[in-house]
Scaffold this active site. Structure first.
Site, PDB file in Angstrom:
ATOM      1  N   LYS A 109       0.821  -1.207   0.000  1.00 33.20           N
ATOM      2  CA  LYS A 109       0.000   0.000   0.000  1.00 33.20           C
ATOM      3  C   LYS A 109       0.863   1.269   0.000  1.00 33.20           C
ATOM      4  O   LYS A 109       0.427   2.310  -0.468  1.00 33.20           O
ATOM      5  CB  LYS A 109      -0.916   0.026   1.225  1.00 33.20           C
ATOM      6  CG  LYS A 109      -1.793  -1.198   1.431  1.00 33.20           C
ATOM      7  CD  LYS A 109      -2.958  -1.262   0.477  1.00 33.20           C
ATOM      8  CE  LYS A 109      -4.028  -2.265   0.876  1.00 33.20           C
ATOM      9  NZ  LYS A 109      -3.621  -3.671   0.874  1.00 33.20           N
TER      10      LYS A 109
HETATM   11  C1  LIG Z   1      -4.242  -4.763   0.468  1.00 38.59           C
HETATM   12  C2  LIG Z   1      -3.448  -5.991   0.378  1.00 38.59           C
HETATM   13  C3  LIG Z   1      -3.747  -6.994  -0.550  1.00 38.59           C
HETATM   14  C4  LIG Z   1      -4.942  -6.893  -1.480  1.00 38.59           C
HETATM   15  O1  LIG Z   1      -4.779  -5.893  -2.456  1.00 38.59           O
HETATM   16  P1  LIG Z   1      -6.059  -5.329  -3.233  1.00 38.59           P
HETATM   17  O2  LIG Z   1      -5.535  -4.209  -4.043  1.00 38.59           O
HETATM   18  O3  LIG Z   1      -7.019  -4.874  -2.177  1.00 38.59           O
HETATM   19  O4  LIG Z   1      -6.604  -6.446  -4.024  1.00 38.59           O
HETATM   20  C5  LIG Z   1      -2.911  -8.083  -0.604  1.00 38.59           C
HETATM   21  N1  LIG Z   1      -1.859  -8.229   0.227  1.00 38.59           N
HETATM   22  C6  LIG Z   1      -1.553  -7.296   1.140  1.00 38.59           C
HETATM   23  C7  LIG Z   1      -0.396  -7.512   2.045  1.00 38.59           C
HETATM   24  C8  LIG Z   1      -2.330  -6.142   1.243  1.00 38.59           C
HETATM   25  O5  LIG Z   1      -2.004  -5.220   2.156  1.00 38.59           O
END
Ligand SMILES: *Cc1c(COP(=O)(O)O)cnc(C)c1O
Length: 500
Positions: A109
């Site tokens: 993120k």
């Molecule tokens: C948010 C997240 C995901 C999922 O990603 P999306 O964009 O919501 O599909 C997968 N792995 C981790 C570690 C995340 O923080």
């Protein structure tokens, strides 16, 4: 190039889409058309440092922002990442692992949320918005901390994060409740992630709440993955990885790479889809789910059915039954009317169904699969045993799905496996998977993991241990608006740190 709401004829510029986050009708802003890059243009990215690659891709997606302005923002955003590149590639056989977790919160993120505050500030200026921007966001674990880190003490903004009480890992919770910054707010909701996310969505269209915020000079926006300002920076790393693989000859003209993405809210994989449509040499997109396999079923059958038990897994950031960003893809294949009908059906009945031709359009591009906790843990152990590579549980879900698809002969291309978190962020579960005896304490687990594998503990993890708790508010799922207003009223308390 304008962005259109997925639920009405509302059309806005890229800057407006970023300031608003979500359309007033509850829709998401989707590109009317996508720009496209030639092979040579993509290959040239390989010679640039990452911030320049990102700026080049972003400039095409966000036409209101000059490339030079984006480059300066990207340089600031990615300066906080460890190592030579914020998005390095590791080669494991026919797989390249794209490691996206070297930012301040140890999850992917950060790739978008370190960039978003810069985009938001610039976008506000471009649209003549003078009020303070109040970011409201729901998190299944990783978004929250990444938003808090990105926006902390950014002038003219505040950030409020809701997380499901008991629905995130101990480390994720500690990361959030210890957040610094005078403008940061963290609230635990009695409910699951979908409750928190629906609650935030409701606040965005609740006239009373909007008015109360406006009365104190604030305009709402979202840092959730539905914000265009999150999506766009994610497309950049797919181009970056593709350029590198093109340069190394792993991908050639007529020889594509497949991408495999551990998926929750469908933001990361949607960015890969956009990259593909913009000319990146991507073949299949593999959507990997954990035991909450609503998306796997959807790609297999064309029926999206959220009426099922919500399962807590060792990959909590993927514990989601309503994948918000899927709506942009649905809008693209079905158009405005169908998408609106599907979204209404999902809300009313908890289910919607594509017809055959729409389903086939998806199947031409997407593969899918799911892995439960047992398979995930086995994959972590196997990757360590066979490759000496330590994976977090989210990445391991994708890796396990990839293994199954390869065994079935469904993917023969080189695969870009997207790694979304540091194994240290989920150290107790990783230790358990590796058969290392662990105490309950996640910090002791980190040390045990480091001792067993030799992988260095990232700095943010070491700092977290001593950090004091600064946020303690808990609310019911129908009290989220009041909780925000109460926090705003108390904002003055924050300077001193501890409200306990
Ligand atoms: C948010 C997240 C995901 C999922 O990603 P999306 O964009 O919501 O599909 C997968 N792995 C981790 C570690 C995340 O923080």
């Amino acid at each position: 190039m304008l962005y259109q709401s997925t639920r009405s004829k509302d059309r806005v510029t890229s800057a407006q889409a970023i300031v608003r986050g979500i359309a007033p009708d509850g829709g998401l802003y989707a590109p009317e058309a996508l720009p496209s890059f030639s092979w040579d243009e993509i290959l040239k990215l390989a010679d640039m440092p990452y911030p320049q690659r990102a700026a080049h891709v972003l400039a095409a997606l966000l036409p209101d922002f000059p490339e030079e302005e984006l480059r300066q923002s990207a340089e600031k955003a990615y300066a906080r990442f460890d190592g030579d590149s914020p998005a390095p590639l590791k080669k494991l056989g026919n797989t390249r692992v794209l490691e996206l977790f070297h930012g301040p919160t140890m999850a992917f993120k950060d790739m978008a949320l370190q960039m978003l505050p810069h985009l938001m500030r610039l976008a506000a200026r471009k649209t003549g918005e003078e009020r303070d921007i109040a970011i409201l966001t729901a998190t299944s674990g990783d978004t929250g901390k990444a938003a808090l880190e990105g926006f902390a003490d950014v002038e003219g903004t505040s950030v409020t994060v809701f997380y499901p009480l008991g629905g995130v890992s101990a480390i994720q919770e500690k990361q959030m409740v210890t957040s610094r910054g005078k403008n940061t707010h963290v609230i635990a909701v009695r409910g699951n992630f979908d409750d928190a996310q629906s609650g935030v969505k409701k606040l965005f269209t609740d006239p009373e709440f909007i008015e109360a915020m406006a009365a104190s000079g604030k305009v709402l926006s979202s840092a959730n993955s539905i914000n265009l300002g999150r999506l766009a920076p994610q497309a950049a790393y797919y181009f970056s990885a593709a350029a590198q693989m093109m340069r190394e000859g792993a991908v050639g003209r007529g020889k594509e790479l497949d991408v495999c993405v551990p998926t929750g809210n469908f933001g990361n994989i949607l960015a890969a889809w956009y990259a593909k449509r913009m000319g990146a040499p991507i073949g299949k997109l593999i959507c990997a789910s954990n035991a909450n396999d609503v998306l796997t079923e959807f790609f297999l059958t064309g029926v999206y059915d959220r009426r099922r038990e919500f399962k807590k897994t060792i990959s909590p950031s993927m514990d989601i039954l309503i994948s918000s960003n899927l709506e942009r893809l649905l809008f693209e294949i079905g158009g405005l009317e169908k998408n609106t009908a599907w979204m209404d059906a999902l809300k009313k009945d908890g289910v919607f169904r594509l017809d055959r031709s729409e389903h086939e359009q998806l199947r031409a591009h997407f593969l899918c699969g799911s892995a439960d906790d047992r398979e995930t843990a086995e994959e972590i152990a196997r990757m360590w045993r066979e490759e000496r590579y330590v994976m977090d549980p989210h990445t391991a879900v994708a890796s396990a799905v990839l293994r199954k698809l390869r065994a079935e002969g469904k993917t023969a291309n080189p695969v870009l496996l997207v790694s979304t978190a540091s194994p240290y962020k989920f150290a107790p579960d990783v230790c358990a998977a590796l058969g290392i005896d662990v105490p309950d304490d996640p910090f002791a687990a980190s040390e045990a993991l480091c001792a067993a594998t030799g992988l260095p503990i990232p700095a943010p993890m070491r700092e977290l241990r001593e950090a004091p708790v600064r946020h303690t508010r808990v609310c019911g799922k129908d009290e989220m608006g009041q909780a925000v207003l109460a926090e705003m009223g108390q904002a003055g308390d924050k300077g001193t740190g501890n409200r306990q």
